[in-house]
Design a protein around this motif. Sequence first.
Motif, PDB file in Angstrom:
ATOM      1  N   GLU A 190       0.825  -1.182  -0.037  1.00  0.00           N
ATOM      2  CA  GLU A 190       0.032   0.028   0.189  1.00  0.00           C
ATOM      3  C   GLU A 190       0.819   1.247   0.090  1.00  0.00           C
ATOM      4  OE1 GLU A 190      -3.907   0.437   2.468  1.00  0.00           O
ATOM      5  OE2 GLU A 190      -2.483   1.256   3.685  1.00  0.00           O
ATOM      6  N   ILE A 191       0.683   1.841  -0.795  1.00  0.00           N
ATOM      7  CA  ILE A 191       1.502   3.260  -0.917  1.00  0.00           C
ATOM      8  C   ILE A 191       0.729   4.690  -0.549  1.00  0.00           C
ATOM      9  CG2 ILE A 191       2.733   4.962  -2.557  1.00  0.00           C
ATOM     10  CD1 ILE A 191       2.905   2.465  -4.581  1.00  0.00           C
ATOM     11  N   ARG A 192       1.545   5.417   0.383  1.00  0.00           N
ATOM     12  CA  ARG A 192       0.835   6.748   0.696  1.00  0.00           C
ATOM     13  C   ARG A 192       1.947   7.774   0.217  1.00  0.00           C
ATOM     14  NH1 ARG A 192      -1.034   5.932   7.104  1.00  0.00           N
ATOM     15  NH2 ARG A 192      -2.794   4.206   6.316  1.00  0.00           N
ATOM     16  N   VAL A 193       1.462   9.032  -0.104  1.00  0.00           N
ATOM     17  CA  VAL A 193       2.452   9.921  -0.825  1.00  0.00           C
ATOM     18  C   VAL A 193       2.169  11.052  -0.029  1.00  0.00           C
ATOM     19  CG1 VAL A 193       2.606  11.490  -2.741  1.00  0.00           C
ATOM     20  CG2 VAL A 193       1.821   9.015  -3.238  1.00  0.00           C
ATOM     21  N   PRO A 198      12.172  12.415  -6.228  1.00  0.00           N
ATOM     22  CA  PRO A 198      11.575  13.301  -6.961  1.00  0.00           C
ATOM     23  C   PRO A 198      11.184  12.511  -8.351  1.00  0.00           C
ATOM     24  CG  PRO A 198      13.134  14.547  -5.892  1.00  0.00           C
ATOM     25  CD  PRO A 198      13.284  13.009  -5.598  1.00  0.00           C
ATOM     26  N   ASP A 199      12.051  11.729  -8.817  1.00  0.00           N
ATOM     27  CA  ASP A 199      11.822  11.127 -10.217  1.00  0.00           C
ATOM     28  C   ASP A 199      10.802   9.915 -10.073  1.00  0.00           C
ATOM     29  OD1 ASP A 199      15.531  11.157 -10.841  1.00  0.00           O
ATOM     30  OD2 ASP A 199      13.949  12.664 -11.304  1.00  0.00           O
ATOM     31  N   ALA A 200      10.834   9.169  -8.872  1.00  0.00           N
ATOM     32  CA  ALA A 200       9.959   8.235  -9.059  1.00  0.00           C
ATOM     33  C   ALA A 200       8.529   9.011  -8.656  1.00  0.00           C
ATOM     34  CB  ALA A 200      10.283   7.300  -7.741  1.00  0.00           C
ATOM     35  N   GLU A 201       8.559   9.949  -7.983  1.00  0.00           N
ATOM     36  CA  GLU A 201       7.218  10.719  -7.642  1.00  0.00           C
ATOM     37  C   GLU A 201       6.592  11.287  -8.809  1.00  0.00           C
ATOM     38  OE1 GLU A 201       7.578  13.302  -4.373  1.00  0.00           O
ATOM     39  OE2 GLU A 201       5.450  14.356  -4.731  1.00  0.00           O
TER      40      GLU A 201
END
Length: 255
Positions: A190-193, A198-201
Amino acid sequence: NGSGKTTTMKLLLGLLLPTSGEVYVFGRPATDVSKNERIGYLPEESYLYRFLNAEETLDFYGRLFNMPRSVRRQRVADLIEMVGLTWAKKRPLKEYSKGMTRRIGLAQALINDPDLILLDEPTSGLDPIGTREMKDLILRLRDQGKTVVMCSHLLADVQDVCDRIGILYQGELKELGRVDQLLAMRDVTEIRVPRMSPDAEAEVKAVLAKHGLEILSWGNPTTSLEHLFLRIIRESEEHPGLRVHGRGDGHADRN
C-alpha cells in the motif's frame, strides 16, 4: 463453539482444575481464592437474583466484598450510570431485557473495581445498539488501565475492541498476537504519498494522472479477522496438531 473459551475462563477463576499444567493469575495459583478479589467476571449467562432491582443487586455484591456502606452506595450509583440503567434502577431484574441484563451483569462484575475483568460472550444476544454500547464500555475500561480478557465467536466484535487475540480451535491455541499485525496482508503493498524520490514521484503521478487516479497510502493493508480465522482453521485441518506457543514477548511461534 466447544473450543474451550469458557473452560479457560473457569480455569483462571479456579472453578475448574487443569488436567495438566498450571494456571497462575497475579503470580498466584488460580486455585488461590483470595486472588479473585481483584477479578471481575461476567459469565455467558448472568446468574442474578431476578426479584432484586439494580441498586439492590449491586449493593448485595458490594457487601460480599465487605465494602463500607458509603463507598458501596457511591460505587452502585456510578456503575448504574456507567452502564446506562439509571432510568431502570428501581425495576426488578425479571423485567429486564437481555441487553439490560447484560449491562447490569457487567456492572456487577465491576463492583469491586477489579484489575482483571473476564468477559464471556459479552455481546451475546444483544441487538446492534446494545452491542455497540457494550463494546464502548469495554474500551472505556481499557482506557482506565484495566486488563480485559473477553472470549467471543463474534469476530467483528473482537476486532473492534481487542489489542491482542488468541484463536482456539478444538481446545488448542492456533494463533496468538496483536490484531494489527495478524491482519496485515504482507503480500500486498500500500502506498502513501509523499516520501518518494522526485523522479519516482513524478513518474507515479504521471501514470496516475493519466488514469485519473490518486495515491492515498503505501504500506500493508489489513485483512479481516474473519478471513484470518478461516485461514487458520483451514491450515489446522490440513495440518492436524499445529499449535502456537507464546514466547512471553507478545509474539508466538507456530509448530
